[in-house]
Design a protein around this motif. Structure first.
Motif, short mmCIF file in Angstrom:
data_model
loop_
_atom_site.label_atom_id
_atom_site.label_comp_id
_atom_site.label_asym_id
_atom_site.label_seq_id
_atom_site.Cartn_x
_atom_site.Cartn_y
_atom_site.Cartn_z
N LEU A 1 0.93 -1.67 0.02
CA LEU A 1 0.29 0.34 0.23
C LEU A 1 0.80 1.13 -0.22
O LEU A 1 2.00 1.45 1.14
N ARG A 2 0.10 2.19 -0.94
CA ARG A 2 1.30 3.35 -0.89
C ARG A 2 0.36 4.66 -1.67
O ARG A 2 -0.68 4.58 -1.58
N GLN A 3 0.96 5.40 -0.37
CA GLN A 3 0.80 7.01 -0.69
C GLN A 3 2.00 8.00 -0.84
O GLN A 3 2.26 8.63 -0.68
N ILE B 1 2.82 3.13 3.13
CA ILE B 1 1.88 3.71 4.08
C ILE B 1 2.40 3.12 5.62
O ILE B 1 3.29 1.90 5.67
N TYR C 1 -4.43 8.44 5.67
CA TYR C 1 -5.05 6.48 5.46
C TYR C 1 -5.46 6.00 6.76
O TYR C 1 -5.85 4.74 6.63
N TYR D 1 -7.76 1.29 4.92
CA TYR D 1 -6.35 2.70 4.34
C TYR D 1 -7.03 3.30 3.11
O TYR D 1 -6.59 2.94 2.64
N THR E 1 -5.05 5.67 -0.29
CA THR E 1 -4.20 4.78 -1.03
C THR E 1 -3.97 4.34 -2.50
O THR E 1 -5.59 3.34 -2.06
#
Length: 342
Positions: free
Chosen positions: A174-176, A181, A206, A335, A338
């Motif tokens: 999971l990324r932002q 994250i 998130y 979340y 994201t």
């Protein structure tokens, strides 16, 4: 690894495509002489070699270093090996496959976040590791031998089940803004998760409160703990030696404020102001979402949920999986804002 891949692709080209070209074109049109003689490899051997490549390639350069606080040793494990272990220690192996997948992605993301954070600002106490675990408490990590002891005759079944779930999402995170994250998670919420600002401070888009109704049916959602008046006072004094109490036990603990999800923010023990987390810590409660009853010379805590309440609820994820949600939907719910990087 590259040499192996080139070798296998070359074999496939000469074994399958050259004969096909000869058949279609005809020998009279071939203007070159083929001097390459492929080794006599069976199809099963080729499949095994390709399978080996598929297993090895995702792990290349992708490991975690763990400081085991139980032994003081630094262990280096492949990402896959560690995530299997941490999923096995964090949630029941009886969970639905989609809940196990969600946990695997959340764990891989969280520990990659810690690894990256420590690489940018090394913690010398970690002795070169990325983060700490404790095998004696099965805190984030347990050896295969420990899992065999826990699961007994069901070891092979449960280990294979978790391995398959981890394989299915291997490398996903999971990324932002293209960064890992801080994918926090907990066991059981109160029915709503918590905003990170209320629990740990700070803010992000998130880790905000979301409803998690499936937790209300989780085993251990409600728990009770009681203390005699003297036990209560002695525990408080061991933490704060200068604390004072009035003569009336009903004033020993008062709740002053809560979050929108019900977690106690501020309370008063005797004449001392404390946080809900502080109360949870010193009285070893399962969460900071509690009610208090003081009567018959006893102080009783009724607690909702288990854990800090921020991020993904593991039993909430299990409830969603049982109702047909896949791991992507579970992660997107807990979340928000994201991206799932595949």
């Amino acid at each position: 690894m590259k040499q192996k891949l080139i070798f296998i692709l070359s074999l496939l080209f000469f074994i399958f495509f050259i004969p096909l070209a000869i058949t279609m074109k005809g020998l009279s049109d071939i203007n070159f002489k083929l001097n390459f003689k492929p080794p006599n490899l069976s199809l099963d051997t080729l499949k095994a070699m390709c399978s080996e490549l598929q297993k090895e390639e995702p792990q290349k350069g992708n490991t975690f270093k763990l400081l085991d606080q139980a032994t003081g040793q630094v262990l280096e494990l492949s990402a896959k090996e560690f995530i299997i272990s941490t999923v096995a220690t964090e949630v029941p192996a009886t969970f639905e496959k989609e809940a196990l997948k969600a946990q695997a992605v959340a764990a891989y993301t969280y520990f990659s976040f810690l690894k990256e954070k420590n690489a940018n600002n090394p913690d010398q106490s970690l002795k070169g590791a990325d983060f700490a675990v404790d095998s004696s408490k099965m805190y984030y990590y347990a050896s295969k031998e420990q899992l065999q002891e826990r699961w007994g005759k069901d070891f092979d079944f449960y280990y294979d089940k978790i391995s398959q779930a981890v394989d299915a999402v291997q490398g996903q995170s999971l990324r932002q803004d293209d960064k890992y994250i801080e994918a926090l998670y907990h066991s059981i919420s109160s029915g709503n998760t918590e905003n990170i600002a209320d629990v740990f401070g700070g803010s992000c888009t998130y880790l905000n409160a979301v409803v998690s109704p499936g937790d209300l049916l989780a085993p251990g959602y409600l728990s009770k703990k009681e203390f005699s008046i003297e036990e209560f006072k002695n525990i408080a004094k061991s933490k704060w030696p200068d604390i004072s109490f009035s003569e009336d036990p009903k004033t020993f603990l008062q709740i002053n404020s809560r979050t929108s999800s019900g977690m106690v923010l501020e309370a008063k023990i005797g004449a001392k102001s404390v946080t809900g987390r502080g109360v949870r810590e010193i009285f070893s409660l399962r969460s900071s979402n509690f009610e208090v009853s003081i009567q018959n010379d006893k102080i009783e805590f009724i607690t909702k949920g288990y854990g800090h309440g921020v991020g993904m609820s593991q039993y909430g994820a299990q409830s969603m999986a049982r109702q047909g949600s896949d791991y992507r939907q579970i992660l997107a719910w807990y979340y928000p804002n994201t991206q799932l990087s595949v």
